[in-house]
Enzyme design. Sequence first.
Site, PDB file in Angstrom:
ATOM      1  N   HIS A  55      92.001  43.446   8.892  1.00  0.00           N
ATOM      2  CA  HIS A  55      92.737  44.648   8.475  1.00  0.00           C
ATOM      3  C   HIS A  55      92.763  44.814   6.956  1.00  0.00           C
ATOM      4  O   HIS A  55      93.614  44.262   6.270  1.00  0.00           O
ATOM      5  CB  HIS A  55      94.177  44.523   9.004  1.00  0.00           C
ATOM      6  N   PHE A  58      89.658  49.192   1.916  1.00  0.00           N
ATOM      7  CA  PHE A  58      88.891  49.051   0.671  1.00  0.00           C
ATOM      8  C   PHE A  58      88.680  50.396  -0.040  1.00  0.00           C
ATOM      9  O   PHE A  58      88.009  50.459  -1.063  1.00  0.00           O
ATOM     10  CB  PHE A  58      87.572  48.311   0.916  1.00  0.00           C
ATOM     11  N   ARG A  59      89.244  51.485   0.520  1.00  0.00           N
ATOM     12  CA  ARG A  59      89.380  52.774  -0.181  1.00  0.00           C
ATOM     13  C   ARG A  59      88.077  53.483  -0.512  1.00  0.00           C
ATOM     14  O   ARG A  59      88.084  54.409  -1.336  1.00  0.00           O
ATOM     15  CB  ARG A  59      90.156  52.580  -1.500  1.00  0.00           C
ATOM     16  N   HIS A 174      98.464  51.214  14.733  1.00  0.00           N
ATOM     17  CA  HIS A 174      99.602  51.306  13.818  1.00  0.00           C
ATOM     18  C   HIS A 174     100.746  51.831  14.683  1.00  0.00           C
ATOM     19  O   HIS A 174     100.750  52.995  15.078  1.00  0.00           O
ATOM     20  CB  HIS A 174      99.295  52.271  12.668  1.00  0.00           C
ATOM     21  N   HIS A 225     100.293  44.527  12.145  1.00  0.00           N
ATOM     22  CA  HIS A 225     101.451  44.339  11.244  1.00  0.00           C
ATOM     23  C   HIS A 225     102.826  44.513  11.882  1.00  0.00           C
ATOM     24  O   HIS A 225     103.595  45.385  11.518  1.00  0.00           O
ATOM     25  CB  HIS A 225     101.331  45.247  10.020  1.00  0.00           C
ATOM     26  N   ASP A 295      96.406  43.535   5.813  1.00  0.00           N
ATOM     27  CA  ASP A 295      96.695  44.954   5.584  1.00  0.00           C
ATOM     28  C   ASP A 295      96.612  45.256   4.078  1.00  0.00           C
ATOM     29  O   ASP A 295      97.478  45.929   3.511  1.00  0.00           O
ATOM     30  CB  ASP A 295      98.056  45.366   6.148  1.00  0.00           C
TER      31      ASP A 295
HETATM   32  O1  DOR Z   1     101.835  51.271   3.869  1.00  0.00           O
HETATM   33  C1  DOR Z   1     100.751  51.568   4.341  1.00  0.00           C
HETATM   34  N1  DOR Z   1      99.694  51.792   3.561  1.00  0.00           N
HETATM   35  N2  DOR Z   1     100.613  51.661   5.675  1.00  0.00           N
HETATM   36  C2  DOR Z   1      99.504  52.151   6.233  1.00  0.00           C
HETATM   37  O2  DOR Z   1      99.450  52.262   7.433  1.00  0.00           O
HETATM   38  C3  DOR Z   1      98.385  52.615   5.408  1.00  0.00           C
HETATM   39  C4  DOR Z   1      98.390  51.929   4.119  1.00  0.00           C
HETATM   40  C5  DOR Z   1      97.465  52.573   3.108  1.00  0.00           C
HETATM   41  O3  DOR Z   1      96.329  52.833   3.479  1.00  0.00           O
HETATM   42  O4  DOR Z   1      97.867  52.781   1.978  1.00  0.00           O
HETATM   43 ZN    ZN Z   2      96.723  49.183   7.317  1.00  0.00          ZN
END
Ligand code: DOR
Ligand code: ZN
Length: 427
Positions: A55, A58-59, A174, A225, A295
């Site tokens: 999980h 990497f944007r 999620h 999570h 995460d």
């Molecule tokens: O806090 C979070 N940030 N929860 C998520 O489900 C997505 C994640 C994000 O991609 O920033």
């Molecule tokens: Zn996530």
Amino acid sequence: MDLTIEGKAYFNGCFNDCCIGIKNGKISEIKKILKGDKHLNFGNKLILPAGIDLHVHFRDPGMTNKEDFSTGSMAAAFGGISCAFDMPNTIPQTTSLENLSDKIITADKKSYVDFGVYVGVIDDNISNLEKLAKKCSGFKIYLGSSTIALAFDKRKLRKALETISKTDKLVLFHAEDEELLIKNKGVENNIVDHLHLRPSVCEETSIKHIIQASQGLNLKAHICHLSSIEGLELLKKRPNNISCGVTPHHSLLSADKPIGSQTFYKVNPPIRSSFDKESLFNATKNGIIDVIESDHAPHTKDEKDAEFNDAPSGLPGVETMFPLFLRLAKKEVFQFPRVISLLCQRPADLLNIPKGKIEVGRDADLIVVDLKNEVRIKSDKLHSKCGWTPFEDWPAIFPSNVFIRGEKIIEDNEIQVSQGFGKFVGA
Ligand code: DOR
Ligand code: ZN
């Protein structure tokens, strides 16, 4: 044999002084004495399977100011993670064959570690999931909306799961109930408000729904999570095709951060009370939880340095996860077999990849750990673009060497391979 590695290796449930033989990137032999063309002797240091992070965010593409496949995977490598699975809430979202293949091409050029890519399930792709399953590493369903990702309509969940159950892919959830999130919507000025807007009952309701909707299906489902005692209680009685994960932040941190820096703890689902944290920690220790997942959801310091209501949710963690738990294992707070099961074996088995275990035939993804090498985590030593960590100054043990498919990728605090070394797995 291309390479032999000697040390105190963890296999068959215990540590043994032995040699691991590697051929064509795979573990080919494990014996007391072996000599290959090249021999590396790590003496008394531990040799463990590298970690698998199922999980990460990497944007890439679309938010590469926060992270990209190169920096994210570099952080993973230094944290002893040989394979990371990327979530679909990028821009564009990974919901079509085209976006999926674009992301794989990008990662293939940039990633230092092996990687998998999930497809997000949305209304528009339900009829295409079987096709997508052939090309992706698994599916992600957001039942509550979060960064970029819009919630999937829970009334359509059964239909989506019926389709996914015809494939061999894992579906990750999620679990926050969108209806309740909408009901609670409002301005939030601090972490306590955030907890009130996203209370445990959101998670509990959503998990109930997932269990119900997956009943009778030949489905592999994973609840990401886990954050609350209520969610945990439900999952204690789960059917055995449902797995669950906790993050380092939900099991090690609680919402008692002083006002001012609270945005750095803002995450969905929220970091809750110390009671929730303790329960999750104990459940992780004693076997109720299947995996630890980071995460890793980086946002820059500037973005986090905003009014609470405007700050984005999410924390980085891919580099610190394994080192934090290695240190807990050294302190005997956790047992090594448990840590290895949570971070290596179970995630590899859930995703059906030949990694996560020192065993003949599996990929030679290994880390070398010197238990004396305890340091304090410092954000300026980490490799994520975001430039901060919620675990600043926490004690940790980073691996001194990391191997992926028998190639040394970390030594002397330096990366030893170039971008693009990482390969796509899990399709
Ligand atoms: O806090 C979070 N940030 N929860 C998520 O489900 C997505 C994640 C994000 O991609 O920033
Ligand atoms: Zn996530």
